[in-house]
Design a protein around this motif. Structure first.
Motif, PDB file in Angstrom:
ATOM      1  N   ILE B  79       0.846  -1.193   0.000  1.00 66.02           N
ATOM      2  CA  ILE B  79       0.000   0.000   0.000  1.00 66.02           C
ATOM      3  C   ILE B  79       0.882   1.243   0.000  1.00 66.02           C
ATOM      4  CG2 ILE B  79      -1.707   1.313   1.357  1.00 66.02           C
ATOM      5  CD1 ILE B  79      -2.717  -1.314   2.513  1.00 66.02           C
ATOM      6  N   PRO B  80       0.625   2.265  -0.842  1.00 68.44           N
ATOM      7  CA  PRO B  80      -0.470   2.368  -1.799  1.00 68.44           C
ATOM      8  C   PRO B  80      -0.109   1.944  -3.225  1.00 68.44           C
ATOM      9  CG  PRO B  80       0.550   4.518  -1.489  1.00 68.44           C
ATOM     10  CD  PRO B  80       1.328   3.552  -0.644  1.00 68.44           C
ATOM     11  N   GLN B  81       1.096   1.406  -3.430  1.00 72.62           N
ATOM     12  CA  GLN B  81       1.560   1.162  -4.804  1.00 72.62           C
ATOM     13  C   GLN B  81       0.723   0.126  -5.541  1.00 72.62           C
ATOM     14  OE1 GLN B  81       5.147  -1.122  -5.579  1.00 72.62           O
ATOM     15  NE2 GLN B  81       5.986   0.557  -6.776  1.00 72.62           N
ATOM     16  N   GLN B  82       0.274  -0.899  -4.838  1.00 73.76           N
ATOM     17  CA  GLN B  82      -0.399  -2.007  -5.528  1.00 73.76           C
ATOM     18  C   GLN B  82      -1.910  -2.027  -5.302  1.00 73.76           C
ATOM     19  OE1 GLN B  82       2.122  -5.226  -4.072  1.00 73.76           O
ATOM     20  NE2 GLN B  82       3.268  -5.206  -5.982  1.00 73.76           N
ATOM     21  N   ILE B  83      -2.472  -0.875  -4.955  1.00 72.04           N
ATOM     22  CA  ILE B  83      -3.931  -0.766  -4.886  1.00 72.04           C
ATOM     23  C   ILE B  83      -4.376   0.389  -5.778  1.00 72.04           C
ATOM     24  CG2 ILE B  83      -4.124  -1.785  -2.580  1.00 72.04           C
ATOM     25  CD1 ILE B  83      -4.458   1.062  -1.456  1.00 72.04           C
ATOM     26  N   GLN B  88      -6.774   3.793  -2.905  1.00 68.30           N
ATOM     27  CA  GLN B  88      -5.401   4.310  -2.984  1.00 68.30           C
ATOM     28  C   GLN B  88      -5.356   5.792  -2.636  1.00 68.30           C
ATOM     29  OE1 GLN B  88      -4.288   6.460  -5.634  1.00 68.30           O
ATOM     30  NE2 GLN B  88      -2.064   6.211  -5.582  1.00 68.30           N
ATOM     31  N   THR B  89      -6.366   6.543  -3.112  1.00 64.33           N
ATOM     32  CA  THR B  89      -6.405   7.989  -2.866  1.00 64.33           C
ATOM     33  C   THR B  89      -6.473   8.285  -1.365  1.00 64.33           C
ATOM     34  OG1 THR B  89      -7.722   8.060  -4.883  1.00 64.33           O
ATOM     35  CG2 THR B  89      -7.554  10.108  -3.633  1.00 64.33           C
ATOM     36  N   LYS B  90      -7.225   7.452  -0.646  1.00 62.33           N
ATOM     37  CA  LYS B  90      -7.374   7.675   0.797  1.00 62.33           C
ATOM     38  C   LYS B  90      -6.041   7.464   1.521  1.00 62.33           C
ATOM     39  CE  LYS B  90     -12.149   6.290   0.406  1.00 62.33           C
ATOM     40  NZ  LYS B  90     -13.120   5.210   0.546  1.00 62.33           N
ATOM     41  N   PHE B  91      -5.304   6.462   1.095  1.00 61.90           N
ATOM     42  CA  PHE B  91      -3.990   6.254   1.711  1.00 61.90           C
ATOM     43  C   PHE B  91      -3.015   7.367   1.333  1.00 61.90           C
ATOM     44  CE2 PHE B  91      -5.512   1.982   2.627  1.00 61.90           C
ATOM     45  CZ  PHE B  91      -4.948   1.744   3.874  1.00 61.90           C
ATOM     46  N   ARG B  92      -3.084   7.834   0.071  1.00 61.18           N
ATOM     47  CA  ARG B  92      -2.189   8.931  -0.322  1.00 61.18           C
ATOM     48  C   ARG B  92      -2.478  10.193   0.482  1.00 61.18           C
ATOM     49  NH1 ARG B  92       1.578   8.197  -4.678  1.00 61.18           N
ATOM     50  NH2 ARG B  92       2.036  10.382  -4.295  1.00 61.18           N
ATOM     51  N   LYS B  93      -3.732  10.398   0.827  1.00 60.26           N
ATOM     52  CA  LYS B  93      -4.089  11.589   1.610  1.00 60.26           C
ATOM     53  C   LYS B  93      -3.393  11.600   2.965  1.00 60.26           C
ATOM     54  CE  LYS B  93      -7.785  14.047  -0.271  1.00 60.26           C
ATOM     55  NZ  LYS B  93      -8.801  13.307  -1.074  1.00 60.26           N
ATOM     56  N   ILE B  94      -3.227  10.415   3.559  1.00 63.14           N
ATOM     57  CA  ILE B  94      -2.540  10.404   4.858  1.00 63.14           C
ATOM     58  C   ILE B  94      -1.019  10.324   4.716  1.00 63.14           C
ATOM     59  CG2 ILE B  94      -4.535   9.473   6.119  1.00 63.14           C
ATOM     60  CD1 ILE B  94      -2.988   6.756   6.183  1.00 63.14           C
ATOM     61  N   LEU B  95      -0.537   9.789   3.591  1.00 59.48           N
ATOM     62  CA  LEU B  95       0.914   9.622   3.425  1.00 59.48           C
ATOM     63  C   LEU B  95       1.583  10.837   2.791  1.00 59.48           C
ATOM     64  CD1 LEU B  95       0.923   5.887   2.298  1.00 59.48           C
ATOM     65  CD2 LEU B  95       1.942   6.788   4.409  1.00 59.48           C
TER      66      LEU B  95
END
Lengths: 64, 399
Positions: B79-83, B88-95
């Motif tokens: 995560i988030p590369q392989q989703i 994926q957008t939700k994880f990018r928002k926190i990362l």
């Protein structure tokens, strides 16, 4: 001269605020925010270069 | 119908020779064969700028959701590369905020100090093996600090990372099965290590990445233990490898092109442009994989659901339809929309960290050792896949 941002296209490469920091800034997520509604002559060259370097084509020059 | 004017051909992207000088092959592919196939599996390879960018921007067609055959020793997607979006957008928002440019600039002084310390260790010798003595320890140390992990673990992490990314270089008899076993072993070690870190940080939170992930919510829900392991897995692989590879590619280029090196020395402000242009020309992460999620036609060929497609970022970066005189390495290039960090929703999470490290490392090196060359009689050795220059002996006049 104005710059227009399509925030949906921006994915945070950050080329704009690195190349023309007077015109573009970053939000907490590293995405582009416009600092100046109207770009004054002394920053127009930098703004043009920044727009030409956006890999997402999220920026445009308007009003020339 | 396939376009009869275009050649079909197979490319072997996984050889050391190709990794050492991929640009002539890129040129052939972009101009004559924009739809190629990999030599081993026969999977489609896209190389033109327009095609690669289009695929990167359309995850609903070209998905990043991995299938088992792509597993790098993982038990679940990284995560988030392989989703894919929208998750994926939700994880990018926190990362994304943890890897923003302003945050990365805060640690630049530490990277500068460490770069100087590393150079102190070998400058008097008049030579070094750049990969092991500089390109590996510099970004790896910065990364462990960001993650809040002990520096004493560095050798272990570097070994685990190589077991996953280039197992063939560690095996006497590099069969596919043996490589996959090595990856699985490394994967188990990563899960076990970060499992312990999660337990420890749950009891004693700090300011590090794992503590942040433990305290962060997505839509009102804490991340699961598996989520945190799957993010950590990706961060450790990406954080320990790609900047090392980029530093090696850049220095091998500059060592072999003294007139370009002189441009940097005459105008130190050109370093930022040099870093961007070398990212374009060298593109250390040559390619990224995608899986076809809905049937689509490319250059007259129908791609079926489930087919694996290689997007050749390196080739797209020398496509003359986007780059003026692409064969000319020009540190003052005004328009440089290279895709070395990918594009679309999966734009490299660590790109600001990478740019800061490249800037600082290259500046410090050229302040201290402005004139250097590849050791006479020696040849740099590039690893396939991600172009790490695993052997780069440099020499300079002792001062």
């Amino acid at each position: 001269m104005k710059v227009v941002l399509d925030a949906v296209r921006c994915t945070g490469h950050g080329r704009c605020y690195s190349l023309a920091p007077a015109v573009f800034g970053e939000d907490d997520h590293g995405h582009c925010v416009l600092r100046l509604a109207e770009v004054p002559p002394e920053h127009q060259r930098a703004a043009r270069i920044a727009v030409a370097n956006c890999p997402e084509d999220a920026l445009e020059i308007n009003g020339e | 119908m396939p376009n009869p004017n275009l050649e079909t051909r197979q490319v072997n992207l996984f050889t050391g020779d190709f990794a050492a000088e991929p640009q002539p092959v890129y040129r052939e592919l972009v101009t004559k064969c924009p739809f190629a196939r990999t030599a081993l599996a026969g999977n489609p390879v896209l190389s033109r700028y327009e095609d690669v960018l289009w695929a990167l921007r359309h995850p609903e067609i070209f998905s990043s959701e991995m299938e088992m055959h792509m597993a790098l020793g993982t038990e679940r997607p990284m995560i988030p590369q392989q989703i894919d979006p929208p998750l994926q957008t939700k994880f990018r928002k926190i990362l994304d905020p943890r890897f923003s440019k302003k945050r990365m600039l805060e640690i630049a002084p530490d990277v500068r100090r460490h770069a100087n310390e590393l150079i102190d260790g070998f400058i008097g010798r008049g030579e070094c093996e750049y990969d092991h003595e500089f390109a590996m320890p510099l970004p790896a140390t910065a990364f462990l600090a960001l993650m809040g992990l002990p520096q004493a673990e560095l050798p272990r992490f570097l070994r685990i990372k190589d077991m996953i990314i280039r197992p063939q270089t560690l095996l006497q008899n590099p069969t596919l099965e043996a490589a996959q076993e090595l990856r699985k072993d490394a994967g188990r070690q990563i899960y076990a290590f970060f499992g312990d870190v999660i337990d420890q940080r749950s009891k004693q939170p700090g300011t590090d990445m794992i503590s942040y992930l433990l305290a962060t919510e997505i839509e009102g829900h804490r991340l699961t233990r598996e989520d945190i392991l799957d993010v950590s897995f990706l961060l450790i692989l990406a954080g320990l490898d790609t900047v090392t590879a980029t530093l090696g590619c850049n220095m091998a280029y500059l060592a072999a092109n003294p007139e370009q090196r002189r441009r940097i020395m005459e105008n130190p402000a050109s370093m930022a442009g040099a870093v961007e242009e070398l990212l374009r020309w060298e593109t250390p992460v040559m390619a990224v994989p995608r899986i076809v999620k809905q049937e689509v036609e490319v250059h007259g060929v129908k791609l079926k659901k489930g087919e694996m497609v290689t997007l050749l970022l390196g080739a797209s970066n020398v496509d003359a339809s986007e780059f003026e005189s692409p064969e000319h390495v020009d540190f003052a290039r005004e328009r440089n929309k290279h895709l070395a960090f990918g594009g679309g929703p999966h734009r490299c999470l660590g790109s600001h960290l990478a740019r800061m490290e490249l800037d600082v490392a290259m500046q410090v090196w050229h302040e201290r050792i402005p004139s250097y060359q590849i050791k006479p009689g020696e040849t740099p050795r590039y690893s396939p896949g991600i172009r790490e220059v695993q052997y780069l002996p440099l020499v300079w006049d002792r001062v």
